[in-house]
Design a protein around this motif. Structure first.
Motif, PDB file in Angstrom:
ATOM      1  N   LYS A   4       0.827  -1.127  -0.081  1.00 24.68           N
ATOM      2  CA  LYS A   4       0.050   0.161   0.170  1.00 24.68           C
ATOM      3  C   LYS A   4       0.884   1.378   0.023  1.00 24.68           C
ATOM      4  CE  LYS A   4      -3.867  -2.110   2.367  1.00 24.68           C
ATOM      5  NZ  LYS A   4      -4.931  -1.963   3.456  1.00 24.68           N
ATOM      6  N   VAL A   5       0.193   2.422  -0.453  1.00 18.81           N
ATOM      7  CA  VAL A   5       0.932   3.785  -0.227  1.00 18.81           C
ATOM      8  C   VAL A   5      -0.050   4.331   0.238  1.00 18.81           C
ATOM      9  CG1 VAL A   5       2.437   3.393  -2.473  1.00 18.81           C
ATOM     10  CG2 VAL A   5       0.211   4.529  -2.864  1.00 18.81           C
ATOM     11  N   LEU A   6       0.537   5.636   1.277  1.00 23.67           N
ATOM     12  CA  LEU A   6      -0.131   6.479   1.977  1.00 23.67           C
ATOM     13  C   LEU A   6       0.058   7.783   0.935  1.00 23.67           C
ATOM     14  CD1 LEU A   6      -1.469   7.225   4.472  1.00 23.67           C
ATOM     15  CD2 LEU A   6       0.438   7.996   5.222  1.00 23.67           C
ATOM     16  N   ILE A   7      -1.216   8.239   0.614  1.00 28.27           N
ATOM     17  CA  ILE A   7      -1.571   9.580  -0.258  1.00 28.27           C
ATOM     18  C   ILE A   7      -2.249  10.648   0.592  1.00 28.27           C
ATOM     19  CG2 ILE A   7      -1.053   8.352  -2.384  1.00 28.27           C
ATOM     20  CD1 ILE A   7      -4.117   8.428  -2.751  1.00 28.27           C
ATOM     21  N   GLU A   8      -2.100  11.760   0.157  1.00 29.85           N
ATOM     22  CA  GLU A   8      -2.835  12.793   0.668  1.00 29.85           C
ATOM     23  C   GLU A   8      -3.810  13.210  -0.590  1.00 29.85           C
ATOM     24  OE1 GLU A   8      -2.676  17.443   1.156  1.00 29.85           O
ATOM     25  OE2 GLU A   8      -1.270  16.565   2.678  1.00 29.85           O
ATOM     26  N   SER A  21      -4.811   5.386   2.640  1.00 33.50           N
ATOM     27  CA  SER A  21      -3.744   4.231   2.203  1.00 33.50           C
ATOM     28  C   SER A  21      -4.625   3.449   1.150  1.00 33.50           C
ATOM     29  CB  SER A  21      -3.722   3.196   3.608  1.00 33.50           C
ATOM     30  OG  SER A  21      -2.663   2.317   3.086  1.00 33.50           O
ATOM     31  N   VAL A  22      -3.817   3.156   0.019  1.00 31.10           N
ATOM     32  CA  VAL A  22      -4.371   2.546  -1.173  1.00 31.10           C
ATOM     33  C   VAL A  22      -3.468   1.416  -1.544  1.00 31.10           C
ATOM     34  CG1 VAL A  22      -5.858   4.436  -1.788  1.00 31.10           C
ATOM     35  CG2 VAL A  22      -3.663   4.186  -2.707  1.00 31.10           C
ATOM     36  N   ARG A  76       3.623   7.275  -5.110  1.00 27.79           N
ATOM     37  CA  ARG A  76       4.327   6.811  -4.061  1.00 27.79           C
ATOM     38  C   ARG A  76       3.755   7.268  -2.709  1.00 27.79           C
ATOM     39  NH1 ARG A  76       5.024   4.138  -7.818  1.00 27.79           N
ATOM     40  NH2 ARG A  76       6.835   4.087  -9.175  1.00 27.79           N
ATOM     41  N   ASN A  77       4.350   6.797  -1.450  1.00 26.59           N
ATOM     42  CA  ASN A  77       4.179   7.301  -0.173  1.00 26.59           C
ATOM     43  C   ASN A  77       4.325   8.991  -0.339  1.00 26.59           C
ATOM     44  OD1 ASN A  77       3.192   5.049   1.247  1.00 26.59           O
ATOM     45  ND2 ASN A  77       5.371   4.521   1.504  1.00 26.59           N
ATOM     46  N   GLY A  78       3.335   9.563   0.303  1.00 26.58           N
ATOM     47  CA  GLY A  78       3.374  11.001   0.337  1.00 26.58           C
ATOM     48  C   GLY A  78       2.974  11.853  -0.760  1.00 26.58           C
ATOM     49  N   THR A  79       2.583  11.190  -2.019  1.00 28.42           N
ATOM     50  CA  THR A  79       2.034  12.063  -3.089  1.00 28.42           C
ATOM     51  C   THR A  79       0.734  12.700  -2.724  1.00 28.42           C
ATOM     52  OG1 THR A  79       2.811  10.153  -4.681  1.00 28.42           O
ATOM     53  CG2 THR A  79       0.884  11.486  -5.533  1.00 28.42           C
ATOM     54  N   LYS A  80       0.704  13.793  -3.262  1.00 29.32           N
ATOM     55  CA  LYS A  80      -0.510  14.750  -3.042  1.00 29.32           C
ATOM     56  C   LYS A  80      -1.318  14.953  -4.152  1.00 29.32           C
ATOM     57  CE  LYS A  80       1.960  17.105   0.551  1.00 29.32           C
ATOM     58  NZ  LYS A  80       1.869  18.320   1.438  1.00 29.32           N
ATOM     59  N   LEU A  81      -2.602  14.688  -4.138  1.00 26.18           N
ATOM     60  CA  LEU A  81      -3.604  14.502  -5.325  1.00 26.18           C
ATOM     61  C   LEU A  81      -5.002  15.358  -5.062  1.00 26.18           C
ATOM     62  CD1 LEU A  81      -3.704  10.460  -5.875  1.00 26.18           C
ATOM     63  CD2 LEU A  81      -2.404  12.215  -7.189  1.00 26.18           C
ATOM     64  N   PHE A  82      -5.443  15.904  -6.072  1.00 29.40           N
ATOM     65  CA  PHE A  82      -6.667  16.364  -5.980  1.00 29.40           C
ATOM     66  C   PHE A  82      -7.833  15.643  -6.472  1.00 29.40           C
ATOM     67  CE2 PHE A  82      -4.392  20.794  -6.690  1.00 29.40           C
ATOM     68  CZ  PHE A  82      -4.692  21.475  -5.352  1.00 29.40           C
ATOM     69  N   LEU A  83      -8.771  15.681  -6.040  1.00 27.59           N
ATOM     70  CA  LEU A  83      -9.850  14.994  -6.689  1.00 27.59           C
ATOM     71  C   LEU A  83     -10.929  15.918  -7.142  1.00 27.59           C
ATOM     72  CD1 LEU A  83     -11.766  12.371  -6.873  1.00 27.59           C
ATOM     73  CD2 LEU A  83     -12.747  12.940  -4.628  1.00 27.59           C
ATOM     74  N   PHE A  84     -11.329  16.015  -8.449  1.00 26.33           N
ATOM     75  CA  PHE A  84     -12.270  16.720  -9.106  1.00 26.33           C
ATOM     76  C   PHE A  84     -13.420  15.862  -9.647  1.00 26.33           C
ATOM     77  CE2 PHE A  84      -8.066  19.229  -9.743  1.00 26.33           C
ATOM     78  CZ  PHE A  84      -8.645  20.130  -9.108  1.00 26.33           C
TER      79      PHE A  84
END
Length: 84
Positions: A4-8, A21-22, A76-84
């Protein structure tokens, strides 16, 4: 390799963000729809999930291929994403 990776993920329309966590084996399309469903509930109606929901990398605005698996992307762990 990690399972798994931890993302924001930020939801700009509601001004909320969560660390999630995905699984790295999950397809981006499945991940996006799962996140959209959760955010729709957490945003108290501000965000409405739809089949057209997308996730983008926060710094570059890069959209991810919905058919790719997380492990096939630069998420990767720590990747920051937006949801639209």
């Amino acid at each position: 390799m990690m399972n798994k990776v931890l993302i924001e993920v930020k939801l700009p329309s509601a001004g909320i963000s969560y660390d999630l966590s995905v699984p790295v084996s999950m397809q981006i399309g499945t991940m996006t729809q799962s996140i959209a469903s959760v955010f729709a509930k957490l945003s108290n109606g501000v965000y409405m999930a739809s089949p057209e929901s997308v996730v983008c990398e926060q710094m570059t605005g890069k959209e991810y291929d919905i058919n790719a698996r997380v492990c096939e992307t630069d998420i990767r762990n720590g990747t920051k994403l937006f949801l639209f």
